[in-house]
Scaffold this motif. Structure first.
Motif, PDB file in Angstrom:
ATOM      1  N   PHE A  29       2.047   5.366 -30.556  1.00  0.00           N
ATOM      2  CA  PHE A  29       0.791   6.021 -30.171  1.00  0.00           C
ATOM      3  C   PHE A  29      -0.184   6.138 -31.341  1.00  0.00           C
ATOM      4  N   ARG A  30       0.287   5.803 -32.549  1.00  0.00           N
ATOM      5  CA  ARG A  30      -0.555   5.993 -33.737  1.00  0.00           C
ATOM      6  C   ARG A  30      -1.886   5.251 -33.608  1.00  0.00           C
ATOM      7  N   GLU A  31      -1.838   3.968 -33.306  1.00  0.00           N
ATOM      8  CA  GLU A  31      -3.091   3.205 -33.245  1.00  0.00           C
ATOM      9  C   GLU A  31      -4.039   3.693 -32.157  1.00  0.00           C
ATOM     10  N   PRO A  32      -3.604   3.857 -30.902  1.00  0.00           N
ATOM     11  CA  PRO A  32      -4.574   4.313 -29.900  1.00  0.00           C
ATOM     12  C   PRO A  32      -5.116   5.714 -30.177  1.00  0.00           C
ATOM     13  N   VAL A  33      -4.287   6.609 -30.676  1.00  0.00           N
ATOM     14  CA  VAL A  33      -4.738   7.977 -30.947  1.00  0.00           C
ATOM     15  C   VAL A  33      -5.682   7.986 -32.147  1.00  0.00           C
ATOM     16  N   TYR A  34      -5.286   7.340 -33.243  1.00  0.00           N
ATOM     17  CA  TYR A  34      -6.126   7.347 -34.450  1.00  0.00           C
ATOM     18  C   TYR A  34      -7.417   6.573 -34.232  1.00  0.00           C
ATOM     19  N   ARG A  35      -7.385   5.554 -33.405  1.00  0.00           N
ATOM     20  CA  ARG A  35      -8.617   4.821 -33.091  1.00  0.00           C
ATOM     21  C   ARG A  35      -9.598   5.742 -32.364  1.00  0.00           C
ATOM     22  N   GLY A  40      -5.407  12.029 -18.607  1.00  0.00           N
ATOM     23  CA  GLY A  40      -4.713  10.902 -19.216  1.00  0.00           C
ATOM     24  C   GLY A  40      -3.201  10.974 -19.202  1.00  0.00           C
ATOM     25  N   LEU A  41      -2.613  11.300 -18.073  1.00  0.00           N
ATOM     26  CA  LEU A  41      -1.148  11.313 -17.979  1.00  0.00           C
ATOM     27  C   LEU A  41      -0.604   9.954 -18.422  1.00  0.00           C
ATOM     28  N   GLY A  42       0.242   9.937 -19.442  1.00  0.00           N
ATOM     29  CA  GLY A  42       0.838   8.704 -19.945  1.00  0.00           C
ATOM     30  C   GLY A  42      -0.075   7.866 -20.826  1.00  0.00           C
ATOM     31  N   ASP A  43      -1.284   8.329 -21.115  1.00  0.00           N
ATOM     32  CA  ASP A  43      -2.275   7.558 -21.867  1.00  0.00           C
ATOM     33  C   ASP A  43      -2.661   8.319 -23.141  1.00  0.00           C
ATOM     34  N   PRO A  44      -2.083   7.952 -24.290  1.00  0.00           N
ATOM     35  CA  PRO A  44      -2.359   8.706 -25.516  1.00  0.00           C
ATOM     36  C   PRO A  44      -3.827   8.658 -25.943  1.00  0.00           C
ATOM     37  N   ALA A  45      -4.514   7.544 -25.727  1.00  0.00           N
ATOM     38  CA  ALA A  45      -5.930   7.453 -26.110  1.00  0.00           C
ATOM     39  C   ALA A  45      -6.781   8.390 -25.260  1.00  0.00           C
TER      40      ALA A  45
END
Length: 142
Positions: free
Chosen positions: A92-98, A51-56
């Motif tokens: 990045f909070r929403e994609p990571v926490y989701r 996931g280079l560049g993709d926090p989720a």
């Protein structure tokens, strides 16, 4: 008699060849009925970034790592009691926490979240460490 068990020991010289470090560490430690998992990122155990560049995507890989390490220690995701999540950008909070939330649905751990200036490698966008327990009695564990 050892007071704890080290899981997946490694040396930073091999793990981080772009740095001149020589530290002996491990991915997790089981001490009594408690498991401490070191910060996990979007890198698999072979050292490949997912996931280079993709926090989720990085969060998904980090949680795969957490799951595997807990199982190797004799616990599982359902016994996580605390998480600490680090992100390098507030967006990045929403994609990571989701993503993390999908892995921990119904678990209800306590959680700390931090926005940091950077992590140990510039391509890492998030990191999560956890503390879990190994219950004495599965029926009594809630």
């Amino acid at each position: 008699m050892p007071t704890h068990t080290r899981i997946r020991m490694f040396n930073t010289k091999a793990t981080y060849p772009n740095q001149s470090l020589d530290n002996d560490l491990c991915q997790a430690v089981r001490a009594g009925n408690t498991v401490y998992v070191r910060g996990q990122v979007g890198t698999d155990f072979e050292g490949r970034l997912v996931g280079l560049g993709d926090p989720a995507a990085q969060a998904n890989q980090a949680m795969k790592n957490v799951k595997q390490l807990l199982e190797e220690a004799g616990s599982d995701l359902g016994h996580i009691v605390k998480t600490t999540t680090y992100i390098t950008d507030p967006r990045f909070r929403e994609p990571v926490y989701r993503e993390v939330g999908q892995w921990l649905k119904g678990v209800y751990p306590i959680s700390t979240g931090l926005v940091v200036a950077g992590l140990a490698q510039p391509e890492w966008l998030m990191e999560i460490d956890v503390i879990a327990v190994i219950p004495d009695d599965e029926e009594g564990a809630q």
